[in-house]
Design an enzyme around this catalytic site. Structure first.
Site, short mmCIF file in Angstrom:
data_model
loop_
_atom_site.label_atom_id
_atom_site.label_comp_id
_atom_site.label_asym_id
_atom_site.label_seq_id
_atom_site.Cartn_x
_atom_site.Cartn_y
_atom_site.Cartn_z
N ARG A 1 -4.86 -4.19 4.41
CA ARG A 1 -4.14 -4.22 3.14
C ARG A 1 -4.06 -5.56 2.44
O ARG A 1 -3.81 -5.63 1.25
CB ARG A 1 -2.71 -3.69 3.35
CG ARG A 1 -2.68 -2.20 3.53
CD ARG A 1 -1.40 -1.77 4.16
NE ARG A 1 -1.32 -2.27 5.52
CZ ARG A 1 -0.32 -2.03 6.35
NH1 ARG A 1 0.70 -1.32 5.96
NH2 ARG A 1 -0.35 -2.51 7.58
N ARG B 1 -9.34 2.26 -0.03
CA ARG B 1 -8.25 3.07 0.53
C ARG B 1 -7.80 4.12 -0.48
O ARG B 1 -7.49 5.25 -0.11
CB ARG B 1 -7.10 2.12 0.89
CG ARG B 1 -5.81 2.77 1.33
CD ARG B 1 -5.89 3.17 2.78
NE ARG B 1 -4.59 3.55 3.31
CZ ARG B 1 -4.00 4.72 3.11
NH1 ARG B 1 -4.58 5.64 2.36
NH2 ARG B 1 -2.83 4.97 3.65
N ASP C 1 -8.49 3.46 14.22
CA ASP C 1 -7.12 3.18 14.66
C ASP C 1 -6.97 3.65 16.10
O ASP C 1 -7.65 4.59 16.51
CB ASP C 1 -6.10 3.89 13.76
CG ASP C 1 -4.70 3.34 13.99
OD1 ASP C 1 -4.41 2.25 13.48
OD2 ASP C 1 -3.92 3.98 14.70
#
Ligand code: CP3
Length: 354
Positions: free
Chosen positions: A37, A46, A83
């Site tokens: 981010r 994103r 992730d």
């Protein structure tokens, strides 16, 4: 005999050479959570994805965001964008990432819940991650390493059982005390799936892999041995057996006084050290041939300037003469000014040369 493909990478990538035990100057670097981010170009990609899982499972998008920090800064490695909780999702647990909330999972709380997890289709579900690794290895020069990763069983189980992130992970800790055999079944399943997951990432082209045990530090020492050291040892053994010569990096966060034991017993090739590990202690107490990575406070990177310079010089000075990969002690935080990464790289290169 060393596999010729591995040999070739050893010659080309300074980072892989360090991970395999060489001392290289200037110290190579990559950064945990280097994609994400804090980069405006990440925010842009994103926004194209339906949600965070969709971003992870679409190789064309995951490939692009993995490359962004490498393209912008010339880092020594790309880490595949994924992730640690994809494994939970691939096992059939309901996983969602809610804005401002982090991951939310339908909790696993009983042996019945563990038995309902479906190991069978797990690698079909994870296949897009392997595809992202393949695209990264095919498009980057061999000087740039490609890293794969997974969560260590304790940390992944902690999220699976708690159902969300928090500072305590009271539910998995209680369950491990109350019914160790049932909790052990979950850990055992994660050992199997994680060893295969890392192996498949290496088959797809990863030059090294990292195991993230971000919540290792909440456990008392016998539980740390049982739920952190033992499962990581089992995974490392299997990866070394199936993929000899591929370094495994262990990040056992906030486990400080237990780290020497972790280093001796787990078989990890490289130790990634969190921010709280005393830098000089690591230099003194950890075997000098073991490569060290990490330790820089991510908030020194947020601050930049003199504070950053002092910390970079301190870490490079303390670990001079041993194999060293420069990195943070935990992931980049979203408020990091992107220009501070360029500043960090210049500092690392000039501090190393001295
Ligand atoms: O390092 C990289 O650039 C690769 C990508 C990567 C992500 N997560 C992407 C991500 C890696 C290596 C991870 C590891 C991870 N994920 C860990 C271990 C390391 C650590 O930070 O302790 C853990 C515990 C997770 C679980 C997780 N994923 C949490 C707690 C959160 C929410 C909090 C947060 O930092 O956002 C995530 C979401 C997540 N994973 C994001 C990214 C870029 C943010 C999601 C978004 O873009 O909205």
């Amino acid at each position: 005999m060393m596999n010729p493909a591995v040999m070739e990478r050893v010659i080309h990538s300074p980072l892989v050479r360090v991970l395999r035990g060489a001392r290289v100057d200037p110290v190579p670097l990559w950064l945990m959570r280097q994609a994400g981010r804090y980069l405006p170009e990440y925010q842009q990609v994103r926004a194209e994805a339906r949600d965070f899982l969709d971003l992870c499972y679409r190789p064309e998008l995951a490939f692009e965001v993995s490359l962004q920090p490498v393209r912008r800064y010339g880092l020594d490695a790309a880490i595949v964008f994924a992730d640690i909780l994809l494994v939970a999702d691939a096992l059939g647990q309901r996983v969602e990432y809610q804005a401002g909330e982090g991951p939310v999972l339908e909790p696993i709380r009983t042996l019945g819940d563990v038995k309902r997890l479906a190991a069978a289709g797990v690698h079909d579900r994870l296949a897009p991650v392997y595809e992202t690794v393949r695209r990264l290895r095919a498009s980057l020069p061999l000087e740039t390493a490609v890293l794969g990763f997974a969560g260590a069983p304790w940390t992944v189980a902690a999220y699976m059982v708690e159902g969300r992130g928090n500072r305590d992970f009271a539910t998995p800790r209680r369950w491990a005390h109350e019914d160790a055999p049932a909790f052990g079944q979950l850990i055992g399943l994660l050992v199997d799936v994680t060893a295969e997951y890392l192996g498949a990432q290496i088959d797809a082209g990863a030059d090294a892999v990292q195991l993230f045990d971000s919540w290792a530090g909440v456990l008392p020492s016998p539980a740390y041995e049982q739920w952190c050291i033992a499962p990581v040892t089992a995974i490392v053994e299997r990866v070394h057996l199936s993929h000899p010569g591929i370094p495994v990096i262990g990040f056992s966060r906030t486990a400080s006084p237990m780290l020497a034991q972790f280093a001796r017993e787990s078989g990890v090739d490289v130790l990634s050290l969190d921010t709280a590990v005393p830098t000089a202690w690591a230099a003194r107490e950890l075997a000098p041939e073991t490569p060290l990575q990490g330790n820089l406070d991510p908030y020194a990177l947020v601050t930049g300037g003199a504070a950053l310079r002092t910390e970079v010089e301190r870490i490079i000075g303390a670990w001079r003469g041993r194999p060293h990969v420069f990195n943070l002690g935990h992931g980049i935080v979203p408020e990091t000014p992107p220009e501070h990464i360029a500043e960090l790289i210049a500092l690392v290169r000039s501090a190393s040369a001295r």
